[in-house]
Motif scaffolding. Structure first.
Motif, PDB file in Angstrom:
ATOM      1  N   GLY A  81      -5.433   2.881  -2.150  1.00  0.00           N
ATOM      2  CA  GLY A  81      -3.979   3.016  -2.019  1.00  0.00           C
ATOM      3  C   GLY A  81      -3.239   1.696  -2.044  1.00  0.00           C
ATOM      4  O   GLY A  81      -2.025   1.661  -1.808  1.00  0.00           O
ATOM      5  N   ALA A  84      -4.875   7.323   1.775  1.00  0.00           N
ATOM      6  CA  ALA A  84      -4.499   6.514   0.623  1.00  0.00           C
ATOM      7  C   ALA A  84      -4.067   7.387  -0.542  1.00  0.00           C
ATOM      8  O   ALA A  84      -4.700   8.398  -0.838  1.00  0.00           O
ATOM      9  CB  ALA A  84      -5.671   5.630   0.213  1.00  0.00           C
ATOM     10  N   THR A 144      -1.707   2.220  -7.913  1.00  0.00           N
ATOM     11  CA  THR A 144      -2.490   1.943  -6.707  1.00  0.00           C
ATOM     12  C   THR A 144      -3.980   2.121  -7.008  1.00  0.00           C
ATOM     13  O   THR A 144      -4.379   2.904  -7.872  1.00  0.00           O
ATOM     14  CB  THR A 144      -2.076   2.887  -5.562  1.00  0.00           C
ATOM     15  N   SER A 172       0.848  -1.200   0.000  1.00  0.00           N
ATOM     16  CA  SER A 172       0.000   0.000   0.000  1.00  0.00           C
ATOM     17  C   SER A 172       0.876   1.239   0.000  1.00  0.00           C
ATOM     18  O   SER A 172       2.055   1.191   0.380  1.00  0.00           O
ATOM     19  CB  SER A 172      -0.919   0.010   1.231  1.00  0.00           C
TER      20      SER A 172
END
Length: 274
Positions: A228, A207, A224, A199
């Protein structure tokens, strides 16, 4: 009665040793000590016979000297004869019908890493009616008591090593004159790539969406998702290192070396300050 008890205990010891040889013969053969156990059994068995004849049956041996025989005359009866027959015969008689045998040592060889510390996996050797399977220790395996008829012949082998497979044919030439037989292995196709997850968050733990992740300058790339998170397959085996670059808004936010792993996620926190 004391001699009967003594001979009984000695016989029991040899009986127990014989039981170990019978029930754990395969394990002892893998260790190469089958013959040693057999000869150990002969000693208490010989003493058992001698103790019973000398103590319980009152047998004896005598030595006499006279003028007609310069060095005397030795008359052997009872225990010494039986002991010699049991122990000596046990050493000699098995050799009458014993066929010549030899041992084979094999060494695991790989181009991508040294195998001298490999202590997992097995190698199975197919000869005769029953295949022999031996655990790998320090990158080597040893097969004992191979019949003489397999000298300078090709035999089939099957290694079982995690993430590796045979690089060449599954047949190798074995010889009693060679110290080692090399088994060349290579990584399996599956082990050459790793599914990487992770992540990307900013300094506020928010995120980072649509961030570009670039492993080793285009080797593998992805973006992503709205949370995220990212997931992609990198064509490198686990444990390898790769340069990872994270780009958002055309700016490189992260550019460092990471370790490729399928079990440990790559969780990054980047600074999105312009």
């Amino acid at each position: 009665m004391n001699w009967i008890w003594i001979s009984g205990v000695a016989f029991l010891l040899s009986f127990l040793a014989a039981g170990v040889l019978i029930f754990f013969g395969k394990e002892l053969e893998d260790l190469g000590i089958t013959g040693n156990i057999y000869y150990i059994i002969l000693i208490p068995l010989g003493f058992s016979s001698a103790a019973f004849l000398a103590g319980a049956m009152k047998s004896y041996a005598s030595f006499t000297s006279n003028e007609s025989v310069s060095y005397g005359k030795l008359q052997l009866t009872g225990p010494i004869v039986i002991f010699a027959l049991v122990v000596g015969g046990g050493f000699i008689m098995p050799n009458f019908n014993r066929k010549e045998q030899f041992d084979v040592k094999m060494r695991i060889v790989s181009n991508d890493r040294p195998m001298t510390t490999l202590n997992e996996g097995t190698v199975t050797l197919y000869i005769g009616k029953e295949p022999k399977t031996v655990n790998i220790h320090d990158g080597e395996v040893a097969f004992y008591n191979i019949p003489e008829k397999y000298h300078n012949r090709k035999v089939r082998i099957v290694p079982a090593i995690n993430s590796y497979q045979l690089a060449d044919s599954n047949e190798v030439l074995i010889s009693k004159n060679e110290d080692y037989v090399d088994i060349h292995v290579t990584r399996t196709k599956e082990s050459l790539s790793t599914l990487v997850r992770g992540s990307v968050l900013d300094q506020k733990n928010m995120a980072v969406v649509h961030a570009l992740l670039d492993f080793s300058s285009g080797l593998a790339t992805c973006y992503t998702d709205p949370n995220g998170n990212f997931s992609l397959t990198v064509p490198l085996p686990p444990g390898e290192k790769a340069q990872l670059k994270v780009v958002t808004d055309g700016i490189t936010r992260f550019n460092e070396v990471v370790t490729i792993s399928s079990t440990i996620p790559i969780d990054l926190r980047i600074d999105k300050t312009p």
